[in-house]
Structures are given as C-alpha cells and as structure tokens.
Design an enzyme around this catalytic site. Structure first.
Site, PDB file in Angstrom:
ATOM      1  N   PRO A 368      37.841  48.529  38.165  1.00 50.02           N
ATOM      2  CA  PRO A 368      39.180  48.982  37.774  1.00 50.02           C
ATOM      3  C   PRO A 368      39.364  50.467  38.058  1.00 50.02           C
ATOM      4  O   PRO A 368      38.385  51.209  38.236  1.00 50.02           O
ATOM      5  CB  PRO A 368      39.219  48.700  36.266  1.00 50.02           C
ATOM      6  CG  PRO A 368      38.102  47.762  36.005  1.00 50.02           C
ATOM      7  CD  PRO A 368      37.052  48.038  37.021  1.00 50.02           C
ATOM      8  N   PRO A 369      40.611  50.942  38.100  1.00 50.63           N
ATOM      9  CA  PRO A 369      40.860  52.379  38.295  1.00 50.63           C
ATOM     10  C   PRO A 369      40.238  53.203  37.173  1.00 50.63           C
ATOM     11  O   PRO A 369      40.205  52.783  36.021  1.00 50.63           O
ATOM     12  CB  PRO A 369      42.390  52.482  38.276  1.00 50.63           C
ATOM     13  CG  PRO A 369      42.881  51.114  38.611  1.00 50.63           C
ATOM     14  CD  PRO A 369      41.875  50.162  38.056  1.00 50.63           C
ATOM     15  N   THR A 374      35.130  56.988  43.156  1.00 49.99           N
ATOM     16  CA  THR A 374      35.202  58.082  44.123  1.00 49.99           C
ATOM     17  C   THR A 374      34.257  59.222  43.747  1.00 49.99           C
ATOM     18  O   THR A 374      33.556  59.778  44.601  1.00 49.99           O
ATOM     19  CB  THR A 374      36.647  58.614  44.215  1.00 49.99           C
ATOM     20  OG1 THR A 374      37.522  57.533  44.541  1.00 49.99           O
ATOM     21  CG2 THR A 374      36.757  59.690  45.282  1.00 49.99           C
ATOM     22  N   SER A 690      41.692  30.096  34.370  1.00 51.80           N
ATOM     23  CA  SER A 690      40.833  30.367  33.215  1.00 51.80           C
ATOM     24  C   SER A 690      41.545  30.241  31.874  1.00 51.80           C
ATOM     25  O   SER A 690      40.912  30.325  30.832  1.00 51.80           O
ATOM     26  CB  SER A 690      40.228  31.775  33.341  1.00 51.80           C
ATOM     27  OG  SER A 690      41.234  32.755  33.352  1.00 51.80           O
ATOM     28  N   LYS A 733      36.242  40.526  30.656  1.00 49.63           N
ATOM     29  CA  LYS A 733      36.886  39.823  29.541  1.00 49.63           C
ATOM     30  C   LYS A 733      36.174  40.100  28.226  1.00 49.63           C
ATOM     31  O   LYS A 733      36.819  40.317  27.182  1.00 49.63           O
ATOM     32  CB  LYS A 733      36.908  38.315  29.830  1.00 49.63           C
ATOM     33  CG  LYS A 733      37.802  37.930  31.004  1.00 49.63           C
ATOM     34  CD  LYS A 733      37.686  36.449  31.343  1.00 49.63           C
ATOM     35  CE  LYS A 733      38.589  36.074  32.516  1.00 49.63           C
ATOM     36  NZ  LYS A 733      38.457  34.654  32.884  1.00 49.63           N
TER      37      LYS A 733
END
Length: 790
Positions: A368-369, A374, A690, A733
C-alpha cells in the site's frame, strides 16, 4: 649538443680536491667535450660568478630525475660520477637572470661525499684518468664504433657531416667512446653509464651496442620513409584540396567555429574509451558531421547525438561498499520493521560480496502507499554507496518513453532509462522504476513490453535504445520496481521480478516509527526544538486510531505535521514557549475525531456481519447488511458491487434456499419476501469472491433472527455445496481487523499457512478460527447456536 673543439689542454693542470657542484638536468658532460649551458637559478649563477674569479672550474653531475628544482638532496638526487669542466666563455643576459656559458670537460671524477655548503653544494672528489692502453681488440672495437658512427652521421640529418672527420681524427679509445655517446641520440641514463664505466674495453663495447641500436632505428626509419614516399603525392594533393576547402569555409565565416567543435568531439571520443560498436558509430557520425554545413538541420541532430554518445558512462562505475554489517545498520536506521524486505537485501549484498560478477535480481516492492517502498530503494543505494536514480512510470503510455525515439524524429531523445543513466554518471546505479503497476498502453505501443528487456538479467547486457542505436550494458544496474498491486502488471513482466511484499504496519509499529522518525523529522521541518513540542501519554496511539485508517504512514505523518504547524504558530506569536500534546488537546489541532469503531454498533442487529476486504491501500472492514420485505422471490444488491461479488450473493442465497429446512428457515419465506443485500460505502466499487461467507452469514442471521457474536469478522469464498475456499490478502485483512479491535476472525482452513507473515503480537491478540464448511462458520459466528445443524 657537445662538440670537440681544437683547444689547447694543459694536461698537467692542477685539479682542486674540493669542487663546487652544478647539477645538469638533461645532459651529461664528458672529458674533452664542449657543452653550451644556460644557468637560471640564483645560487648557481652565484657559483659561476665565483668560479670565474678563481680557477673557472666546476664539477658537473647529472641529476637522476630530469625535472630541476630549487633544493636538492644530493645523496638521493645526484649521480656520484661526474666531470670537472672549465668555463671557456661566459656571458650574462641583459636582465641578469640568465648566464650563458661554454664549458669543456677535463676529467672524470667520483664524489666521496657531498658537503652542504650554502648557497650551493661542494664535494671532495677522486679523479679517474683513462689508462692509455691499446691492443688489437681495442683497435677492432674502435674501428667498429667508427664505422657505425660514420653510417649514423650519413642517415641522421641532425649530425653535421664534419663530425665524421672529427671522429676519424681521434686516436684515443676513451675519447672516441665519449665523443660518440655524447653526439648520438641516447638517454641520460645510458650516457651516465658510459661516464661511470672505467674499463676502456667495456666502455667501447657498450658504446658499440648503443650505436648499433641507434643505427637500426635510423635504417628502419629510412625504410619507412621510402615506403611512404610513394603515397606522398596523393597525400599532398589531398592536403592541398583540404587547405583550399578550409580557405573557402573561412571566407564564408563557417570554418573556425565548426572545426573547433569537430576537434572537441574527436577528443571526447578518443578520451571516452567507448566500446567498439559505439566508437565505430561515433567515428562514422563524426565524419558525416564534418562534411555538413553548420546551418543544416541535420548538423544539430548529429552533434546532439554525438554529445549523448560521449556523455554516457560506458565504463564509469562506482565501487560497491559490500560491508554487510554497515548495510544492515543503515537499513535499520532508515526503516523500522520490513524484516522480510531487509533480509532479502542483505542476502543480495552477501552474494555480491562472495561473487562480484553475479547477475543481480530485479526486486519488486509491492504494498500500500506510504509503507516505505521508495525510501527503501534510497537506503539500498546509501548502503552500497551507489548513485540513486528514480523515474515514475505512472501513466506512461508511449513505448518511446522507455526505448527512446528514432533520430529521424524532430526533438528525438533517448528513453528514460538511458537518460537516468546519464544523470547518474555511472553504469551501476540503483535504478528505481516507481509505480510499475500503473503503466498503460495505447496506439503508441506498450511500455511494459519494452521493459521486458530492461528487467531481464539475461538480456539487459545489450539493451538497445532506438535513439542511440548501439547496445548499452545495463547488467551492472540494480533495478528496483515498486507497485501497489500485482494483478495489473503483465504476467511476462512480473515473471522477471522477485516480489517482496510490504504489507503495512501494526499500531505498535506505527507508534515506534513515529517516535524514531516521523516526529523528529516533522519537528525539524517546522523549526521546532525538542523541548518546544512533546507528545505525551497515549497521544500518538490516539492519533493513529481516531484520525487515520491506513496501512501506511502518509496520513499519519500529515496529522503530525498539522500539530507541528499549530504549535509553531503559537510559539511564533509568543502565546506559548512549549506545548505538550496529549489526548485532551489533540482535537484543538486536528478537529473532531474522524473515525469511530463501528463494529459493535453496526453488528448489534440480525442480518449485519463484519467482513474483511483487501484494497490497494491495505486491508479494510466491510459491513454486509441484509434485510427482508414483503414481495416475491426478488434479490436486490446495492453498494456498487462487481459481477463476482453479485455472484457470491446469489450463491449464498441459493445455498440457504436449498438447505432451508436444515437451517431452520421457513420454506415459504422466499415465496412471500424479497431479499435486499447492501454493502455500505456505496460510492466505492467493490468486487471479489472473499465476501461469500460474510453474505451467507448475514442472510442466515436475518432469516433466523439471530445475532452475530461481537468483535468477530470473517472472510472466505463459498461454493453451492457449502464449502469455504481460500482467499488472498490475509495479512492485510488481519492487520485491518486488529486496527479495528476485532477479537475473533474466521478464516478458510487453506489460509492457515498465510498467518506466518502476520506479526506475533497481532496473532497473540486475536483468536483465529479455521473452517472449511459453512456449517462450521454458522456455528462459530452465531451468538446462540440452537437449531443450527446440517
């Protein structure tokens, strides 16, 4: 050059025992030879002046290093054999800074030791006189030396023909050897060796060897000159035409500037040490450029191409610092957690240390961001002490962005890969390709297809950029890619990369990261000192749970930055000198709480179940709501559900209808009622299999009017037979459930292995129930278990 002059000698001249020493930088004086000299240093001008007032005798010694300097160390810098010389003539320049003199060698000497007398050096010496012996062997050697010397004077334009007669008139073997070696082209070391050789026979033998070598060089040069002479007419004609062309260009005002640019490019090509293919192309293009008119559009294209070709780091590399402990320390300093990713990087460095020529992997950081993908690349570059290059591939749709444009296009340039290599200035940087999952394709080509060669260790040693049109070796580059999701990356491209998942942080990890990195960084960014802002108690944890809901850290850091700005504003206005942030005053900086725990309030009625979902920003909770109304067999689905999710709802309803009796559901219920299933956050598209178990449990809870256990969530795919199948994104999750305070999670039995990636502290705080049939789900999920049997 030394010359023998007809000057009367006084063989009985008394030679001094201690003599002043004048060093010779590029010549050797021999006895009976005359040598012109120029003296420029003040102390040696003084030496010459004093010698002229006395006996005009000076000791001349060659220096070992031909470069003259102000102060010598005689023991190290001077040879210990020299020649005492007599000043025949002396004259000074008008500015008194130079002294010209003509000296004649008198006798060899050997220095016993040097006396460091100011301002010049003196030395006691032992004189070495040649023994006047002559036998048949010496006479034969003299004859051989003389014959070779005559041939040398015939072939060498630098030697006057008179030297031949002078050599013929010498009867002493020692003088003949000294005269010969002093006039032929030989090195200072060779001349000094002859000066130091005392035995006449050995001296003549060595002079004969050196003269023979010089004669061979002259004969070879003469042979080459004769061979070339046949081509001279053609060369002269070409030279004449080129001079005419140059004159015409100068007359038109285009010659000098162009020639300077051509010569500069020629020098760059020569100095760059290009690979054979690139050098051949550069020379061809340079010759083409030399024939163009500067005002031609092609001239700019060719000169720009040559500039690119000579600016690339074909052979320039930065040395890798393969210190594993240091690298581990740097990675730990820059990032908290991310154990799997850091372990793989350390393994890569270890392999590079044991096998430097190994082909590196193409790492792909997926997550995820805000999870540090980076910045992890920057840390790798810092650990290796390599240059770091980053390019973003988000929204790139043109294949030429990777491979470059052909030179026939106006404004053509190399692709981003070659541009990045040029910016780095080395052929082995850490090269980060950011957002590789967001590469698109259209009529201009598919950039992901062009990346197949770049990201293949077996092929990228000869990467071909359309602009350069020559191969460039990318095998030394360490490529790292980042992505938020994997399913949008083409399979062939994904197959070339080693995927490392960065799946987000737990609340405890965020607290530690905040204290170590985020708070100090934002404090410094806003000009605050440590005593001016302090986060007390559970304030950091309070911000995480009530103001952010994310897998990464970006929004969390933004909230910390908001608080720092507020504190900075108060301190700048002298309202405060220091602020302590706690749970009571956070709202004054961040406003009211943004996120509440919805689990208990949302699941307090039958028909509402908490599911677990995976998104591009990490895991999230998904509430499935079901309700019934009077109607006839209708099923309504709302909440922007995708086709797969709609199929899961239909499968859940079909399973309940086919097993209505065993589940305790009135069989005529479906004849008189419509079913409506809704998934809140309706503006957000949702899809995937799901949520199957969640939908079935919601329907069962609604139709039997039974509540779901508190603080329970579930995920899994169902079949019409009631089996529970495995799903993906388990770690994300579980972390989302942990953030929301879920205490029990129902998971497919096939996903039990996926819990190995979940942090131990999270696993210890949650009860996991593994199921493979829907009957087990219903038994574990319903608050009251009566009448539940299949």
């Amino acid at each position: 050059m030394a010359e023998e002059l007809d000057i009367e000698f006084d063989d009985e001249r008394k030679l001094p025992e201690i003599i002043p020493i004048l060093p010779l930088a590029d010549n050797v004086l021999f006895p009976k030879m005359v040598l012109p000299l120029v003296v420029t240093q003040d102390q040696y001008i003084q030496l010459v002046d004093e010698a002229m007032t006395k006996d005009r005798m000076i000791g001349f010694i060659a220096i070992k290093n031909s470069s003259p300097k102000e102060n010598y160390n005689p023991e190290e810098d001077f040879y210990h054999f020299g020649t005492i010389g007599l000043i025949l003539k002396m004259a000074k320049a008008d500015d008194k800074k130079k002294t010209h003199m003509l000296v004649q060698g008198l006798e060899r000497f050997k220095v016993t030791n040097f006396l460091d007398n100011k301002p010049y050096i003196k030395a006691p010496v032992e004189y070495i006189k040649d023994k006047k012996t002559k036998d048949k062997e010496i006479e034969a050697l003299m004859s051989s030396v003389l014959n070779i010397y005559i041939k040398i004077t015939e072939l060498s334009p630098a030697l006057p023909k008179e030297f031949t007669e002078m050599a013929r008139s010498i009867i002493e073997p020692g003088i003949l050897s000294d005269f010969t070696i002093s006039t032929i082209n030989s090195t200072i070391q060779e001349k000094q060796k002859i000066l130091e050789t005392q035995d006449i026979k050995d001296r003549l033998t060595e002079v004969y060897r050196l003269s023979s070598y010089q004669l061979e060089i002259l004969e070879l040069g003469n042979k080459i000159q004769n061979q070339v002479k046949g081509d001279m007419d053609k060369k002269q004609r070409e030279y004449y035409l080129r001079q005419q062309m140059k004159a015409i260009q100068d007359e038109l005002g285009e010659g000098e500037e162009k020639n300077v640019e051509i010569e500069e490019l020629r020098a760059k090509i020569k100095d760059k040490n290009l690979p054979e293919e690139a050098k051949k192309e550069a020379d061809r293009e340079l010759n083409r450029l030399a024939r163009m008119h500067p005002s031609s559009s092609e001239y700019t294209v060719s000169s720009t191409y040559l500039d690119w070709l000579t600016s690339l780091p074909w052979n320039e590399s930065t040395p890798d610092i393969l210190d594993i402990k240091k690298a581990k320390k740097i990675l730990d300093e820059d990032h908290f957690g991310l154990i799997k990713a850091k372990k793989r990087i350390i393994e890569y460095l270890a392999v590079r240390k044991l096998k430097p020529d190994s082909k590196g992997p193409i790492l792909c950081f997926v997550g995820p961001p805000g999870t540090g993908k980076t910045s992890l690349g920057r840390s790798i570059a810092r650990a290796l002490e390599r240059k770091f290059v980053r390019i973003s591939l988000g929204g790139v749709r043109d294949e030429a962005e990777i491979r470059g444009h052909r030179r026939t296009y106006v404004g053509a340039l190399p692709g981003r890969v070659i541009q990045g290599i040029r910016r780095a200035g080395s052929n082995n940087p850490v090269f980060m390709l950011d957002e590789i999952d967001k590469v698109g394709s259209d009529f201009r080509g598919d950039p992901s297809a062009a990346l197949l060669e770049v990201l293949d260790p077996e092929q990228n040693n000869s990467f071909s950029d359309h602009y350069l049109d020559v191969s460039f070796d990318l095998s030394k580059v360490m490529f790292i890619t980042t992505a938020n999701v994997l399913h949008t990356i083409p399979h062939a491209l994904k197959d070339r990369m080693e995927v490392l998942e960065l799946l987000g942080y737990t609340e405890d990890e965020k607290v530690k990261i905040a204290s170590r990195y985020l708070i100090p960084r934002q404090r410094e960014a806003h000009g605050l000192k440590e005593d001016q802002i302090k986060f007390k108690g559970g304030s950091v944890r309070y911000i995480i749970s009530n103001y952010t809901r994310e897998a990464g850290l970006r929004n969390f850091e933004r909230e910390i930055a908001t608080i720092c700005r507020g504190v900075a504003s108060k301190i700048a206005q002298s309202e405060e000198t220091g602020v302590e942030i706690d749970t009571k005053n956070i709202a004054s900086y961040l406003g009211p709480i943004k996120f509440y725990s919805e689990v208990s309030s949302r699941t307090s009625t039958p028909g509402v179940v908490t599911g677990l979902a995976w998104t591009q920003t990490g895991g999230d909770l998904l509430f499935i709501e079901a309700t019934a109304m009077r109607g006839g067999k209708g099923l309504t689905l709302t909440g922007q559900l995708g086709d797969v999710m709609k199929e899961s709802a239909s499968a859940a309803l079909s399973f309940i209808r086919s097993n209505a009796k065993s589940l305790g559901v009135p069989e005529d219920f479906f004849e008189k009622h419509d079913i409506h299933i809704h998934v809140p956050a309706g503006a957000i598209p949702k899809d995937g299999p799901s949520a199957g178990v969640t939908m079935l449990t919601a329907l069962y809870s609604l139709l039997t009017n039974k509540l779901i256990k508190k603080n329970l969530a579930m995920t899994g795919e169902i079949t019409l037979r009631g089996q529970v199948l495995a799903v993906g994104g388990i770690k994300e999750k579980v972390l989302a459930a942990h953030r929301a305070g879920i205490k029990t999670i129902l998971l497919p039995k096939w996903n039990e292995k996926d819990l190995e990636e979940v942090p131990k502290k999270v696993k210890d705080s949650i009860k996991f129930v593994f199921v493979d049939k829907m009957s087990e789900v219903l038994k574990k999920a319903i608050e009251k278990q009566q009448n539940v049997s299949l």
